[in-house]
Design an enzyme around this catalytic site. Structure first.
Site, PDB file in Angstrom:
ATOM      1  N   GLU A 298      13.747  -7.959   8.518  1.00 34.34           N
ATOM      2  CA  GLU A 298      13.013  -7.548   7.350  1.00 34.34           C
ATOM      3  C   GLU A 298      13.576  -7.682   5.843  1.00 34.34           C
ATOM      4  O   GLU A 298      13.078  -8.140   5.108  1.00 34.34           O
ATOM      5  CB  GLU A 298      12.553  -6.072   7.541  1.00 34.34           C
TER       6      GLU A 298
ATOM      7  N   GLU B 185      -3.756  -3.507   1.718  1.00 35.07           N
ATOM      8  CA  GLU B 185      -3.582  -4.769   1.891  1.00 35.07           C
ATOM      9  C   GLU B 185      -4.961  -5.635   2.014  1.00 35.07           C
ATOM     10  O   GLU B 185      -5.153  -6.336   2.774  1.00 35.07           O
ATOM     11  CB  GLU B 185      -2.976  -4.850   3.502  1.00 35.07           C
TER      12      GLU B 185
ATOM     13  N   ARG C 134      -8.129  15.617  10.432  1.00 40.03           N
ATOM     14  CA  ARG C 134      -8.774  14.664   9.542  1.00 40.03           C
ATOM     15  C   ARG C 134      -7.549  14.300   8.280  1.00 40.03           C
ATOM     16  O   ARG C 134      -7.997  13.982   7.423  1.00 40.03           O
ATOM     17  CB  ARG C 134     -10.030  15.010   8.930  1.00 40.03           C
TER      18      ARG C 134
ATOM     19  N   HIS D  31      11.218  -6.056  17.611  1.00 41.15           N
ATOM     20  CA  HIS D  31      10.272  -6.417  16.448  1.00 41.15           C
ATOM     21  C   HIS D  31      10.968  -7.251  15.457  1.00 41.15           C
ATOM     22  O   HIS D  31      10.460  -8.433  15.254  1.00 41.15           O
ATOM     23  CB  HIS D  31       9.714  -5.116  15.726  1.00 41.15           C
TER      24      HIS D  31
ATOM     25  N   HIS E  38       4.141 -11.022  16.138  1.00 44.06           N
ATOM     26  CA  HIS E  38       3.140 -10.141  16.678  1.00 44.06           C
ATOM     27  C   HIS E  38       2.816 -10.821  17.943  1.00 44.06           C
ATOM     28  O   HIS E  38       2.759 -10.129  18.957  1.00 44.06           O
ATOM     29  CB  HIS E  38       2.006  -9.684  15.965  1.00 44.06           C
TER      30      HIS E  38
ATOM     31  N   LYS F 169       1.754   2.472   6.290  1.00 40.39           N
ATOM     32  CA  LYS F 169       1.067   1.868   7.694  1.00 40.39           C
ATOM     33  C   LYS F 169       1.433   2.949   8.712  1.00 40.39           C
ATOM     34  O   LYS F 169       2.763   2.892   9.052  1.00 40.39           O
ATOM     35  CB  LYS F 169       1.641   0.320   7.777  1.00 40.39           C
TER      36      LYS F 169
ATOM     37  N   LYS G 241       9.348  -3.199  -1.076  1.00 42.72           N
ATOM     38  CA  LYS G 241       8.124  -3.010  -0.398  1.00 42.72           C
ATOM     39  C   LYS G 241       7.322  -1.919  -1.241  1.00 42.72           C
ATOM     40  O   LYS G 241       6.448  -2.305  -1.056  1.00 42.72           O
ATOM     41  CB  LYS G 241       8.891  -2.038   0.841  1.00 42.72           C
TER      42      LYS G 241
ATOM     43  N   ASN H 275       3.923  -9.587   5.413  1.00 43.51           N
ATOM     44  CA  ASN H 275       3.661 -10.283   6.902  1.00 43.51           C
ATOM     45  C   ASN H 275       4.059 -11.640   7.137  1.00 43.51           C
ATOM     46  O   ASN H 275       3.812 -11.814   8.063  1.00 43.51           O
ATOM     47  CB  ASN H 275       2.048 -10.191   7.046  1.00 43.51           C
TER      48      ASN H 275
ATOM     49  N   ARG I  82      -0.258  -7.250  -0.794  1.00 43.04           N
ATOM     50  CA  ARG I  82       0.477  -6.696   0.181  1.00 43.04           C
ATOM     51  C   ARG I  82       0.548  -7.740   1.449  1.00 43.04           C
ATOM     52  O   ARG I  82       1.689  -7.476   2.298  1.00 43.04           O
ATOM     53  CB  ARG I  82      -0.071  -5.468   0.628  1.00 43.04           C
TER      54      ARG I  82
END
Length: 342
Positions: free
Chosen positions: A164, A218, A100, A246, A233, A122, A208, A226, A222
């Site tokens: 990026e 998000e 967990r 990517h 994507h 993320k 970032k 994207n 945030r």
């Protein structure tokens, strides 16, 4: 210095650390990391998994779970991700879910991971229905960036990471964008040069981190990170994660959103062209492949950022300023893709 840095964070001798990496990176840097951990008194073990988006699956994460069980990792143990964004995402997700939740440390080895993927917490894996649909938010205890590892990074991977960096310039750092415009070459670490490279790493990480600190999960701001990613994507998904890196897909997504924004009157065509020139200087693609536009639009419906059935896009208003909109029509998206295929 990874062992020293972990001791500085308060981790004591005997701590179990599982290093997760891919074959190429572990060959280059694994021995250095393992030695640094053991010299600092940690009990270090390793797991090498295949890299690449096609391997970013629950099955690969299950291998990390098996290693956690085999090494008897406890809640006080940690996982160290040594690699690019794929390794970091999977190791982070395993850490978020093993017992967990145990600690994770990110040691990124690609430009894209250094400026984006390793920062912000993320983590996750792909699903046949879309990219990163299974995941969690799990902040790393440490992100350790060593620019010297970029010396073994293939040029195409460096270029993908620059997408990026350009993104940060468009969404909020005009000064960074101007520095990129002034550079002669952005397509390799050698071309960028050590001075600008350090500035790129520091400014991108700061950008970032600032956005994530204000909106960790998000729920609002945030989402501006994207920019270019929604269409990017979809492109990755429809091409099976084995055609575009990517960053290359993000660059094409940025191109499409720039085209849409200029046609909708949200920003000037001159700014769209400035973005295109910087992306081209970084060696990134500008033309969309001959995919059916309607198929791309349909794929957008499974994007994890869909809200109340509406696809949300990050739309540029000016260099350094973007907004989130859900009123971009499927027709307009189709027009953009067809225009960029010509």
């Amino acid at each position: 210095q990874v062992g020293e840095e972990l001791r500085r964070l308060g981790y004591g001798a005997g701590l179990k650390v599982l290093v997760v990496s891919n074959p190429v990176i572990f060959h280059h840097y694994g021995p250095h990391v393992m030695e640094a951990l053991r010299t600092a008194g940690f009990s270090a073990s390793s797991l090498v998994v295949e890299a690449g988006e096609t391997h970013k699956t629950p099955a690969t994460v299950a291998r990390i779970y098996d290693a956690c069980w085999r090494e008897r990792l406890e809640r006080g143990s940690l996982i160290l991700a040594l690699g690019g964004g794929v390794v970091g995402d999977m190791a982070g997700f395993a850490a978020a879910t093993w017992l967990r939740g145990i600690a994770v440390v990110q040691v990124p080895t690609t430009l894209l991971a250094m400026v984006d993927a390793a920062i912000g917490g993320k983590a996750g894996v792909n699903h046949p229905g879309g990219k990163n649909l299974v995941g969690a938010f799990h902040q790393p205890r440490l992100v350790l960036v060593d620019p010297q590892v970029l010396s073994t990074l293939p040029e195409r991977e460096f270029q993908a990471g620059m997408a990026e960096v350009v993104k940060y310039g468009v969404i909020g750092d005009v000064d960074l964008f101007t520095r990129l415009e002034q550079a002669q070459d952005l397509s390799s670490a050698t071309g960028v040069g050590p001075t600008l490279l350090i500035e790129v790493l520091c400014r991108s990480a700061a950008a970032k981190a600032a956005v994530v600190a204000a909106d960790e999960h998000e729920s609002g701001r945030r989402a501006i990170l994207n920019y270019g990613h929604t269409l990017g994507h979809a492109l990755e998904t429809l091409t099976g994660y084995n055609t575009y890196l990517h960053g290359e897909a993000v660059a094409l997504g940025m191109q499409a959103m720039g085209w849409i924004a200029s046609r909708e009157g949200h920003w000037q065509e001159a700014e769209h062209q400035r973005q295109a020139r910087v992306l081209a200087k970084a060696g990134l693609p500008l033309r969309w492949p001959p995919l059916d536009a309607d198929t791309v639009v349909a794929c957008l419906g499974s994007d994890k950022k869909v809200c109340h059935g509406r696809v949300r896009f990050v739309v540029p208003r000016a260099l350094g300023h973007v907004e989130i909109r859900d009123d971009i029509s499927a027709k307009r998206v189709g027009q953009a893709l067809r225009a960029l295929q010509e």
